[in-house]
Write a protein that holds these residues in place. Structure first.
Motif, PDB file in Angstrom:
ATOM      1  N   HIS A 301      47.370  38.223  49.279  1.00 52.62           N
ATOM      2  CA  HIS A 301      46.700  38.572  48.026  1.00 52.62           C
ATOM      3  C   HIS A 301      45.368  37.841  47.910  1.00 52.62           C
ATOM      4  O   HIS A 301      44.402  38.385  47.371  1.00 52.62           O
ATOM      5  CB  HIS A 301      47.607  38.250  46.846  1.00 52.62           C
ATOM      6  CG  HIS A 301      48.909  38.995  46.886  1.00 52.62           C
ATOM      7  ND1 HIS A 301      49.956  38.716  46.032  1.00 52.62           N
ATOM      8  CD2 HIS A 301      49.324  40.014  47.680  1.00 52.62           C
ATOM      9  CE1 HIS A 301      50.964  39.533  46.305  1.00 52.62           C
ATOM     10  NE2 HIS A 301      50.606  40.315  47.306  1.00 52.62           N
ATOM     11  N   ARG A 302      45.321  36.631  48.430  1.00 54.66           N
ATOM     12  CA  ARG A 302      44.042  35.912  48.480  1.00 54.66           C
ATOM     13  C   ARG A 302      43.036  36.682  49.321  1.00 54.66           C
ATOM     14  O   ARG A 302      41.861  36.811  48.966  1.00 54.66           O
ATOM     15  CB  ARG A 302      44.227  34.529  49.099  1.00 54.66           C
ATOM     16  CG  ARG A 302      44.962  33.527  48.247  1.00 54.66           C
ATOM     17  CD  ARG A 302      45.083  32.205  49.012  1.00 54.66           C
ATOM     18  NE  ARG A 302      46.442  31.722  49.022  1.00 54.66           N
ATOM     19  CZ  ARG A 302      46.949  30.894  49.913  1.00 54.66           C
ATOM     20  NH1 ARG A 302      46.194  30.449  50.910  1.00 54.66           N
ATOM     21  NH2 ARG A 302      48.197  30.491  49.838  1.00 54.66           N
ATOM     22  N   ARG A 303      43.502  37.192  50.461  1.00 55.27           N
ATOM     23  CA  ARG A 303      42.609  37.949  51.350  1.00 55.27           C
ATOM     24  C   ARG A 303      42.074  39.190  50.648  1.00 55.27           C
ATOM     25  O   ARG A 303      40.899  39.555  50.805  1.00 55.27           O
ATOM     26  CB  ARG A 303      43.349  38.367  52.623  1.00 55.27           C
ATOM     27  CG  ARG A 303      43.541  37.268  53.640  1.00 55.27           C
ATOM     28  CD  ARG A 303      43.937  37.837  55.000  1.00 55.27           C
ATOM     29  NE  ARG A 303      45.240  38.501  54.990  1.00 55.27           N
ATOM     30  CZ  ARG A 303      45.422  39.812  55.028  1.00 55.27           C
ATOM     31  NH1 ARG A 303      44.382  40.643  55.064  1.00 55.27           N
ATOM     32  NH2 ARG A 303      46.642  40.316  55.037  1.00 55.27           N
ATOM     33  N   PHE A 304      42.943  39.849  49.881  1.00 55.02           N
ATOM     34  CA  PHE A 304      42.508  41.053  49.177  1.00 55.02           C
ATOM     35  C   PHE A 304      41.376  40.723  48.203  1.00 55.02           C
ATOM     36  O   PHE A 304      40.338  41.385  48.198  1.00 55.02           O
ATOM     37  CB  PHE A 304      43.689  41.675  48.426  1.00 55.02           C
ATOM     38  CG  PHE A 304      43.336  42.932  47.679  1.00 55.02           C
ATOM     39  CD1 PHE A 304      43.201  44.137  48.354  1.00 55.02           C
ATOM     40  CD2 PHE A 304      43.145  42.912  46.300  1.00 55.02           C
ATOM     41  CE1 PHE A 304      42.862  45.303  47.680  1.00 55.02           C
ATOM     42  CE2 PHE A 304      42.811  44.071  45.614  1.00 55.02           C
ATOM     43  CZ  PHE A 304      42.672  45.270  46.309  1.00 55.02           C
ATOM     44  N   ILE A 305      41.564  39.700  47.393  1.00 60.06           N
ATOM     45  CA  ILE A 305      40.530  39.312  46.436  1.00 60.06           C
ATOM     46  C   ILE A 305      39.240  38.941  47.169  1.00 60.06           C
ATOM     47  O   ILE A 305      38.143  39.359  46.779  1.00 60.06           O
ATOM     48  CB  ILE A 305      41.017  38.138  45.564  1.00 60.06           C
ATOM     49  CG1 ILE A 305      42.216  38.567  44.715  1.00 60.06           C
ATOM     50  CG2 ILE A 305      39.891  37.616  44.673  1.00 60.06           C
ATOM     51  CD1 ILE A 305      42.915  37.412  44.008  1.00 60.06           C
ATOM     52  N   ASP A 306      39.369  38.162  48.226  1.00 60.92           N
ATOM     53  CA  ASP A 306      38.184  37.742  48.984  1.00 60.92           C
ATOM     54  C   ASP A 306      37.453  38.948  49.577  1.00 60.92           C
ATOM     55  O   ASP A 306      36.212  39.019  49.547  1.00 60.92           O
ATOM     56  CB  ASP A 306      38.578  36.779  50.101  1.00 60.92           C
ATOM     57  CG  ASP A 306      39.073  35.438  49.579  1.00 60.92           C
ATOM     58  OD1 ASP A 306      38.771  35.109  48.415  1.00 60.92           O
ATOM     59  OD2 ASP A 306      39.772  34.730  50.335  1.00 60.92           O
ATOM     60  N   ASP A 307      38.216  39.903  50.119  1.00 60.68           N
ATOM     61  CA  ASP A 307      37.596  41.084  50.735  1.00 60.68           C
ATOM     62  C   ASP A 307      36.936  41.969  49.685  1.00 60.68           C
ATOM     63  O   ASP A 307      35.864  42.537  49.925  1.00 60.68           O
ATOM     64  CB  ASP A 307      38.639  41.879  51.527  1.00 60.68           C
ATOM     65  CG  ASP A 307      39.062  41.183  52.808  1.00 60.68           C
ATOM     66  OD1 ASP A 307      38.430  40.169  53.177  1.00 60.68           O
ATOM     67  OD2 ASP A 307      40.035  41.635  53.445  1.00 60.68           O
ATOM     68  N   VAL A 308      37.568  42.106  48.518  1.00 61.78           N
ATOM     69  CA  VAL A 308      36.950  42.887  47.441  1.00 61.78           C
ATOM     70  C   VAL A 308      35.638  42.234  47.023  1.00 61.78           C
ATOM     71  O   VAL A 308      34.607  42.907  46.861  1.00 61.78           O
ATOM     72  CB  VAL A 308      37.896  43.017  46.232  1.00 61.78           C
ATOM     73  CG1 VAL A 308      37.170  43.652  45.042  1.00 61.78           C
ATOM     74  CG2 VAL A 308      39.126  43.838  46.588  1.00 61.78           C
ATOM     75  N   ARG A 309      35.664  40.930  46.860  1.00 64.82           N
ATOM     76  CA  ARG A 309      34.451  40.214  46.440  1.00 64.82           C
ATOM     77  C   ARG A 309      33.331  40.395  47.469  1.00 64.82           C
ATOM     78  O   ARG A 309      32.151  40.530  47.104  1.00 64.82           O
ATOM     79  CB  ARG A 309      34.772  38.730  46.254  1.00 64.82           C
ATOM     80  CG  ARG A 309      33.614  37.926  45.678  1.00 64.82           C
ATOM     81  CD  ARG A 309      34.006  36.479  45.442  1.00 64.82           C
ATOM     82  NE  ARG A 309      34.986  36.351  44.373  1.00 64.82           N
ATOM     83  CZ  ARG A 309      36.229  35.922  44.542  1.00 64.82           C
ATOM     84  NH1 ARG A 309      36.664  35.575  45.755  1.00 64.82           N
ATOM     85  NH2 ARG A 309      37.055  35.837  43.524  1.00 64.82           N
ATOM     86  N   THR A 310      33.684  40.400  48.736  1.00 64.15           N
ATOM     87  CA  THR A 310      32.688  40.538  49.806  1.00 64.15           C
ATOM     88  C   THR A 310      32.136  41.960  49.897  1.00 64.15           C
ATOM     89  O   THR A 310      30.936  42.163  50.121  1.00 64.15           O
ATOM     90  CB  THR A 310      33.308  40.144  51.162  1.00 64.15           C
ATOM     91  OG1 THR A 310      33.740  38.780  51.105  1.00 64.15           O
ATOM     92  CG2 THR A 310      32.314  40.302  52.294  1.00 64.15           C
ATOM     93  N   GLN A 311      33.012  42.945  49.685  1.00 61.38           N
ATOM     94  CA  GLN A 311      32.637  44.337  49.960  1.00 61.38           C
ATOM     95  C   GLN A 311      32.109  45.107  48.751  1.00 61.38           C
ATOM     96  O   GLN A 311      31.384  46.102  48.914  1.00 61.38           O
ATOM     97  CB  GLN A 311      33.837  45.089  50.540  1.00 61.38           C
ATOM     98  CG  GLN A 311      34.303  44.553  51.880  1.00 61.38           C
ATOM     99  CD  GLN A 311      35.485  45.335  52.433  1.00 61.38           C
ATOM    100  OE1 GLN A 311      35.601  46.540  52.228  1.00 61.38           O
ATOM    101  NE2 GLN A 311      36.370  44.658  53.146  1.00 61.38           N
ATOM    102  N   SER A 312      32.453  44.704  47.547  1.00 64.24           N
ATOM    103  CA  SER A 312      32.082  45.506  46.384  1.00 64.24           C
ATOM    104  C   SER A 312      30.613  45.321  45.990  1.00 64.24           C
ATOM    105  O   SER A 312      30.152  44.207  45.736  1.00 64.24           O
ATOM    106  CB  SER A 312      32.962  45.156  45.185  1.00 64.24           C
ATOM    107  OG  SER A 312      32.593  45.939  44.062  1.00 64.24           O
ATOM    108  N   THR A 313      29.916  46.444  45.914  1.00 68.58           N
ATOM    109  CA  THR A 313      28.537  46.468  45.406  1.00 68.58           C
ATOM    110  C   THR A 313      28.478  47.301  44.123  1.00 68.58           C
ATOM    111  O   THR A 313      27.410  47.807  43.752  1.00 68.58           O
ATOM    112  CB  THR A 313      27.593  47.062  46.459  1.00 68.58           C
ATOM    113  OG1 THR A 313      28.031  48.399  46.788  1.00 68.58           O
ATOM    114  CG2 THR A 313      27.567  46.220  47.728  1.00 68.58           C
ATOM    115  N   LEU A 314      29.617  47.452  43.470  1.00 66.44           N
ATOM    116  CA  LEU A 314      29.735  48.378  42.349  1.00 66.44           C
ATOM    117  C   LEU A 314      28.769  48.051  41.211  1.00 66.44           C
ATOM    118  O   LEU A 314      28.066  48.935  40.715  1.00 66.44           O
ATOM    119  CB  LEU A 314      31.178  48.387  41.832  1.00 66.44           C
ATOM    120  CG  LEU A 314      31.464  49.297  40.645  1.00 66.44           C
ATOM    121  CD1 LEU A 314      31.172  50.754  40.990  1.00 66.44           C
ATOM    122  CD2 LEU A 314      32.920  49.145  40.202  1.00 66.44           C
TER     123      LEU A 314
END
Length: 391
Positions: A301-314
């Motif tokens: 779940h930590r990885r998911f949050i980290d990946d969202v933070r890295t990838q989202s340009t919304l």
């Protein structure tokens, strides 16, 4: 890693961050089975005032290397039971104790190491991994779920946890839209982004409706006196200001350890939304606290949050596009999360801050995670609402 592949983060549209296995059917054998049997009797043991004597006398010795051979479901369920035993030992009498006996300290540390978490009760053990279904053919909803491991037992305790379980399940539908939304923003596809954000806001309305039901079967007075006392940690808690000694754990060398208690802020839902929507928090003690809580979540779940933070340009995309429909949809989602935080603040006031008759460690001014929660929750809400955009 693609955020559309939720399974790689142990997430699903049907369950969100909830455990993927049927926790009620997990079998624990040997020493762990004996520990589970005692843990399930905590509602009988705690009222006697003799919980420490019972746990010292009856818990068997555990070989820490055995934890590494456990499957994920078995290790997770053992962590649920042993974390409840640990909390009961510390907080289950009039005054807390500052030392945990080896028969509890060794297994809780070994299980935490196996799962990549911390050696005490966390939100994952309290909520995510601690529920079952009355009928597996029906959806995960309040009329079809039950709490497995309890402290004192009773409707108020179960309802408090099950409201969170139902919210986590409904949030899976939101999480299933993350990958598509991030891709739409990257492709500057305003119509697709607007459609997905509108879907998100609709689901968040359902999440907030579930949260609104907390008072139906969880009374503030009962919560504060019969539910909350057991879930505190030992960092920034005046009752255990020096921390807790984990007896028999060699790497701690007999030195007291400090860990934050179970708190809804360890849920990954809102941090994931913050990461997706571009909601930031000022660099202050609150930000440091939120960053610290990250290690109390399951590693995937930590990885998911980290990946969202890295990838989202919304947020950047919406800010640049500025079309009214897209901005309105983005703001509706932001407002839904702000509404959730407002309701959390209201509950914190009525269920904790306004309650009297505090006991050792159960303070009306300090959260179970060890913070001045009213101040922090207000700041959470205000910083979220401040992210609204104009078309």
């Amino acid at each position: 890693m693609s955020l559309s592949d939720l399974s790689s983060y142990t997430i699903s549209p049907e369950r969100g961050f909830l455990c993927a296995h049927d926790a009620a059917r997990v079998v624990l054998e040997g020493v762990l089975g004996e520990g589970r049997d005692i843990a399930l009797r905590l509602p009988e043991i705690l009222p006697t005032g003799k919980v420490r004597e019972v746990l010292r006398d009856r818990l068997p010795q555990f070989a820490p290397e055995d934890a590494m051979t456990l499957g994920e479901a078995e290790a997770t369920m053992a962590m649920v039971h042993y974390s409840f035993l640990v909390q009961s030992y510390i907080w289950g009498a009039a005054e807390p104790v500052s030392s945990l006996p080896e028969t509890l300290a060794v297994p809780i540390v070994a299980l935490a190491d196996r799962l990549g978490q911390q050696p005490l009760l966390q939100y994952s053990g309290y909520v995510l991994d601690n529920w079952g279904m009355m009928d597996s053919a029906r959806p995960i909803a309040l009329d079809n779920i039950f709490m497995i491991q309890k402290f004192a037992g009773g409707t108020d305790e179960a309802w408090f946890v099950l409201i969170h379980v139902a919210i986590e399940a409904k949030a899976g539908e939101v999480l299933a839209l993350f990958g598509q939304l991030i891709e739409a923003a990257a492709a500057s596809d305003a119509n697709q982004a607007r459609n997905l954000l509108e879907q998100m806001a609709t689901i968040w309305a359902e999440i907030n409706a579930i949260f609104d039901r907390m008072p139906e079967q969880c009374d503030p007075y009962i919560y504060f006196r019969r539910v909350r006392p057991y879930i505190h940690g030992w960092k920034d808690n005046p009752a255990l200001k020096d921390g807790l000694v984990y007896e028999g754990v060699a790497r701690f060398g007999g030195a007291p350890q400090v860990f934050r208690g179970q708190t809804g802020s360890q849920s990954s839902i809102v941090p994931s939304m913050d990461a997706l929507l571009g909601v930031g928090h000022a660099a202050d003690p609150l930000r440091a606290y939120l960053d610290e809580l990250h290690i109390y979540r399951p590693p995937a779940h930590r990885r998911f949050i980290d990946d969202v933070r890295t990838q989202s340009t919304l947020r950047d995309f919406v800010s640049q596009d500025r079309s009214k429909g897209l901005v309105d949809a983005y703001n509706a989602t932001i407002q839904s999360v702000a509404d959730f935080r407002s309701r959390h603040l209201e509950y914190a006031a009525s269920y904790i801050h306004k309650q009297g008759g505090r006991s050792a460690g159960n303070d009306t001014e300090v959260g179970t995670g060890g913070t001045p929660f009213m101040k922090y929750l207000k700041k959470h809400r205000d910083e979220t609402a401040a992210m609204l955009l104009t078309a």
